[in-house]
Enzyme design. Structure first.
Site: not given
Length: 538
Positions: A36, A77, A159, A346
């Site tokens: 991430d 995300t 999540d 990203h």
């Protein structure tokens, strides 16, 4: 005659074996890794600090896509994970943000919220599902091909980063809310191995000490000074400088959840991934299993400290070591019968305040003030202060009932608003939804905007801010644009069926899913827009 019969029998056996071997060519385990907020240049920037067994192993012994990009706006995300695993952009898969304004419900919604399900393994945080994802994923297609004979398990600290890669048919998705939990969408109770893992409270193991740089801080020459004005300290801390006493900071920063904003969030996820492989016996059957792993901590750390911080550098040096350890674990557990890909959801922009200090054009946007100015304009121009229903993700949503009441044409109002908004200093491009849908663009930025807009879900007027111009606090950074600092990410393939090599051509992120699908000899996800990266496959 006897020799002819024997030859025919051997031929038939070979043909029969060939049919079986087509399936046998599949790896026993596919591991999909998403980091991430990882920029591609972290691979080159920190290369000399990496060991030989982590990122370098993937880069040098696998296939390296050096010019891989997200091909849509916004780069968030949930959107990134969806594109990676579906091979499609938000225009098709329906995940247009982490949160977005629901025009039917007339409220902001979260991408994986679903009140039809409840938490398993914790007190809250589990009322989630992939219901808003409109297409299949590569993991879904693997389950469909194998009649759910294999296992698909997806894990993350977030999540959305666990749920969306697992698709609609995952055996399990787990995420971290002070411990690992899931949703009744997947199961009614946690497996014994997850309960056992949670009881060991690995978070406390990592949070009881200090976060110090792995190597002497003077060696961290790829980042700016530790004590600077562009980083956000932890709650209860005056300055964001090493070392960090995690034990003393934990209570003010979310308890066990503080681990998410430290590099040890990567550590606990590696621990959990190993436990999943061993306990679920992944890669040990005559089918293909899939483990999706998303490392969330680099995003939390990047948002807080920024691209150029020593905290980010230390995070990636540590992640490299843990990645090397994990690859050796896979070698031992699965042998040469696994395929792995690593990418990011990203990248991120350098802190605009830092860029400004270097006389590089950059800036900040006050979204609330902007919305107020647009509302004031509408009141003066159209005689209504209820025309703007929402402004989010740089999209203006018009109030359709108010348009009807005032007998205003939606397309005319949208164009008038676009003409008004383009005059704002921070706005680079603006377009109304009708023109966006009806035009073909050679301009890559505008095509990215079109790819990111879902005709049924997105707003009526879309804005693109100038480069390095963000809606965020002046400390730390964010992402979301279609500029290369947000779109350029790693795509690394490694393992069974993968060629050693690299490519410098432009490769969109949506090419990952069809490439893995082709490797596995399965159908592409049903909304797929990508192409196979042929040069990566044997």
């Amino acid at each position: 005659m006897k020799n002819v019969i024997i030859g025919l029998l051997l031929f038939c056996a070979t043909m029969s074996f060939g049919q079986v071997s087509l399936v046998d060519q599949r790896p026993k385990l596919v591991v999909g890794i998403v980091v991430d907020q990882m920029r591609y240049d972290y691979l080159t920037r920190y290369y000399d600090k990496f060991g030989d067994d982590g990122f370098k192993r993937l880069m040098n012994d696998g296939f390296n896509c050096e010019n891989a990009h997200f091909n849509y706006i916004p780069t968030y995300t949930a959107v990134g994970h969806s594109a990676i695993y579906t091979g499609s952009t938000p225009s098709v898969n329906g995940i247009i943000g982490n949160n977005w304004y629901d025009k039917s419900a007339k409220k902001s919604i979260y991408c994986v919220d679903d009140e039809n399900y409840t938490t398993v393994g914790g007190d809250s945080g589990g009322n989630k599902s992939p219901v808003r994802l409109l297409t299949t994923t590569v993991t879904d297609e693997l389950q469909l091909t194998q009649m759910k004979g294999g296992k698909v398990i997806s894990i993350s600290l977030k999540d959305r980063s666990a749920i969306l890669p697992g698709g609609h048919m995952a055996n399990a998705a787990y995420w971290f809310e002070n411990k690992f939990i899931t949703s009744t969408y997947y199961m009614s109770e946690l497996p014994k191995w997850v309960e056992s893992f949670n009881k060991k409270d690995f978070a406390q193991k990592y949070l009881k000490g200090k976060w110090e740089t792995l190597y002497p801080i003077k060696q961290y020459t790829e980042s700016i000074a530790d004590d600077n004005e562009f980083e956000q300290p932890y709650n209860g801390q005056e300055k964001p400088v090493f070392p960090y006493d995690l034990r003393s900071l934990q209570e003010a920063n979310g308890g066990n959840n503080m681990i998410k904003a430290t590099p040890f969030g990567n550590s606990i996820l590696i621990d959990f991934a190993k436990a999943a492989i061993e306990s679920e016996k992944l890669g040990k059957n005559n089918v293909t299993d899939f483990l999706a792993i998303s490392f969330s901590s680099p995003d939390y750390i990047g948002h807080q400290f920024g691209v150029d911080s020593k905290e980010v550098e230390d995070t990636y040096i540590r992640l490299d070591k843990e990645l090397g350890d994990f690859l050796r674990f896979l070698d031992k557990q699965i042998g040469d019968n696994y395929t792995l890909f690593l990418t990011a959801d990203h990248a991120a922009v350098q802190v605009p305040a830092y860029l400004s200090s270097l006389k590089i054009p950059s800036g900040y946007i006050n979204s609330a003030e902007f919305k107020k100015e647009v509302e004031d304009f509408c009141k003066t121009r159209f005689g209504s202060d209820h025309l703007i229903e929402d402004f989010s993700n740089f999209q203006i949503f018009l109030n359709k009932e108010e348009l009807k009441r005032l007998k205003l044409d939606q397309n005319e109002v949208s164009q008038i608003l676009a003409d008004f908004v383009i005059e704002f200093n921070w706005v680079l491009r603006v377009v109304d939804a009708k023109n966006l849908q009806n035009n073909l663009y050679q301009d890559r930025l505008m095509q990215f905007l079109k790819n990111g807009c879902n005709q049924k879900l997105s707003g009526d007027v879309m804005l693109i801010p100038k480069p390095a111009t963000i809606s965020h606090a002046r400390k730390g950074t964010t992402h979301g644009s279609g500029f290369t600092y947000d779109t350029h990410v790693p795509i690394l393939f490694y393992g069974k069926g993968i060629k050693k090599g690299k490519s410098r051509r432009f490769i969109p992120i949506v090419d990952i899913a069809p490439t893995i699908s082709n490797l596995l000899k399965i159908s592409y996800p049903n909304g797929n827009e990508g192409d196979v990266i042929e040069e990566a496959l044997k």
